[in-house]
Design an enzyme around this catalytic site. Structure first.
Site, short mmCIF file in Angstrom:
data_model
loop_
_atom_site.label_atom_id
_atom_site.label_comp_id
_atom_site.label_asym_id
_atom_site.label_seq_id
_atom_site.Cartn_x
_atom_site.Cartn_y
_atom_site.Cartn_z
N LYS A 164 0.85 -1.20 0.00
CA LYS A 164 0.00 0.00 0.00
C LYS A 164 0.88 1.25 0.00
O LYS A 164 1.90 1.29 0.70
CB LYS A 164 -0.90 -0.02 1.24
CG LYS A 164 -1.95 1.08 1.29
CD LYS A 164 -2.88 0.90 2.50
CE LYS A 164 -3.96 1.97 2.57
NZ LYS A 164 -4.89 1.76 3.71
N SER A 168 -9.78 1.62 2.71
CA SER A 168 -8.92 2.41 1.86
C SER A 168 -7.82 1.60 1.16
O SER A 168 -7.21 2.09 0.21
CB SER A 168 -8.26 3.53 2.66
OG SER A 168 -7.38 3.00 3.64
N SER A 198 -9.93 -0.49 6.96
CA SER A 198 -9.38 -0.42 5.61
C SER A 198 -8.66 -1.66 5.10
O SER A 198 -8.29 -1.70 3.92
CB SER A 198 -8.43 0.77 5.50
OG SER A 198 -9.19 1.94 5.39
N1 GLN Z 1 -13.38 4.17 6.15
C1 GLN Z 1 -12.64 4.55 7.31
C2 GLN Z 1 -12.27 6.01 7.25
O1 GLN Z 1 -12.43 6.61 6.23
C3 GLN Z 1 -11.46 3.67 7.51
C4 GLN Z 1 -10.19 4.15 6.94
C5 GLN Z 1 -9.03 3.30 7.30
O2 GLN Z 1 -9.16 2.26 7.97
N2 GLN Z 1 -7.84 3.74 6.91
O3 GLN Z 1 -11.82 6.57 8.23
#
Ligand code: GLN
Length: 469
Positions: free
Chosen positions: A67, A142, A166
């Site tokens: 990532k 994400s 994410s």
């Molecule tokens: N969807 C969540 C957010 O936007 C999780 C993001 C993440 O785990 N990096 O905060």
């Protein structure tokens, strides 16, 4: 080589000499070059294999995707944000040093939501990733590119990061395994920070055994990360087949009610029935404070985001706009470099932390966070695991939620609660509805990733991935 390539199968072929590590790298490299235009899973693709003479481990020569918020020395690291578009990492993240020691190869860096904020991959400054199961749908976020790359076999495994879901969200939407380790199990040194009290790095893999292998490799104390725990790291691949008889699983009724799509619920119920047939004792429980998780999460996260992203000021990293005075350099660089979701969170967080509001918002959210954690502690007095859906729905359409931040935030409803308590959780594919995969979530006690992997592995062997409704 088949789509089902796993760490074990590639390792065995390497050992037998069926192909070399260079050949594997080339195979994947060519495949990425062919398919990435369509999926947009990779932001950068490395040209050369990184092969050493010796084969230090079972991971030697295994091609991986990382990532793009995890630093690899000498490579770009953008967090899919315009402000870091031209930033090159000057050192290796803790997990990267460990994988390098294990002999892992890196194919490239994967697309993601801008600075890891989002649940669909659509907030990336470099365009959305597509779901390999249906190109009109999101892969989840994400860690969107990491999940899509593994699902499309453009990597054997990937690393992602999980702040509110994410890793598990895109694993669920793409039909693969995603593991969020206990907070402190894996070093975050060299992970671009989003919300420091929640961020964790973890694996996205094709099966549970691979997740155990990667967790073995990346776990352990790192003196460069003050939050990394001095905990012994067991061999997570050992005894995965130990019978589940006698294990106790809780199903919170708050996970099975409002917002959960009926077909997803049916697949989760089928999986719970499988657990019972394996001798697991299942009971419904109530966790009355879970309903506050999203509200608490979306106060704490923007607050921490507003503090962490202050360092991206146009002076020290990445994009820098010219101006007559220092303030205008900050203002112009941030205006140009931050995407809309980042700006929204910085504004929310700055507000929640400002004097006069701090007690009412941030401090209150921290108090409720403790109450939510107590809900978990109480259940774990009587149960070994908590199970339910990973996501309330299968993958949604591109564009369906991107204009409506609140509905996007609600996608985290089942993944963010365990994070607030620092607990480990895994998502394992549990079936297909309307040709789209669905994930089953297993949450465990602190540092008990082993039980999650063991349960996930045995459910996987029961063939839950192929269940249908
Ligand atoms: N969807 C969540 C957010 O936007 C999780 C993001 C993440 O785990 N990096 O905060």
């Amino acid at each position: 080589m088949t789509k089902e390539n796993t760490i074990k199968s590639i390792h065995e072929s390497l050992e037998k000499g069926e192909f070399s590590a260079e050949e594997i790298f080339k195979h994947y490299h060519d495949k990425i070059n062919k398919k990435n235009k369509e999926l947009n899973a990779y932001l950068s693709v490395f040209k050369d294999p990184q092969i050493e003479g010796s084969r230090p481990s079972v991971l030697s020569g295994i091609p991986s995707a990382i990532k793009d918020n995890i630093l690899i020395e000498g490579e770009k690291c953008t967090a899919a944000s315009k402000i870091l578009e031209n930033y090159t990492a000057t050192y290796d993240a803790g997990v990267i040093s460990k994988l390098k020691k294990s002999g892992v190869q890196f194919l490239g860096k994967t697309n993601m939501d801008d600075s890891a904020m989002g649940a669909s991959g659509e907030s990336s400054a470099f365009g959305p990733t597509k779901n390999p199961h249906d190109l009109s749908r999101v892969p989840g976020g994400s860690s969107s590119g990491s999940a899509a790359a593994v699902a499309a076999d453009l990597a054997v495994f990937a690393l992602g990061s999980d702040t509110g879901g994410s890793i598990r969200c895109p694993a669920s939407f793409c039909g693969i395994v995603g593991l969020n380790p206990t907070y402190g199990r894996v070093s975050r040194h060299g992970l671009i920070a989003m919300a420091s009290s929640l961020d964790q790095i973890g694996p996205l893999t094709k099966n549970v055994e691979d997740a155990a292998l990667i967790l073995n490799a990346i776990s352990g104390h790192d003196e460069m990360d003050a939050t990394s725990a001095k905990k012994e790291v067991p061999d997570f691949t050992k005894n995965l087949d130990k019978p589940l008889k006698g294990l106790r699983a809780a199903v919170p009724k708050e996970f099975m009610g409002e917002g959960l799509e009926e077909n997803v619920k049916q697949l989760v119920l089928k999986t719970i029935a499988k657990l019972e047939s394996l001798g697991v004792h299942v009971d419904q429980v109530s966790m009355p404070h879970l309903k506050y998780s999203i509200a608490v999460y979306y106060i704490i996260v923007p607050s921490e985001v507003s503090a962490n992203l202050a360092r991206l000021d146009g002076i020290r990293y990445g994009l820098s706009e010219k101006a007559d005075n220092l303030f205008d350099v900050y203002a112009k660089s941030k205006e140009k470099g931050f995407g809309p979701e980042i700006k929204r969170r910085i504004m929310l967080g700055t507000y929640a932390l400002s004097s006069g509001y701090y007690d009412a918002y941030y401090k209150k959210a921290q108090k409720v966070r403790t109450v939510i954690r107590h809900d978990f502690d109480k259940v774990f007095e009587d149960f070994d695991i908590i199970v339910g859906p990973t996501m309330p729905t299968p993958a949604f359409k591109l564009g369906e939620k991107s204009e409506d931040p609140l509905s996007m935030y609600l996608a985290d409803i089942f993944t963010c609660p365990s994070k607030l308590a620092g607990l480990p959780a895994i998502s394992v594919p549990c079936g297909i509805t309307n040709k789209l995969p669905v994930g089953f979530q297993i949450i465990g006690r602190h540092f008990d990733e082993y039980t999650l992997l063991r349960v996930g592995h045995q459910l996987e062997k029961e063939g839950i991935k192929n269940q249908t409704v």
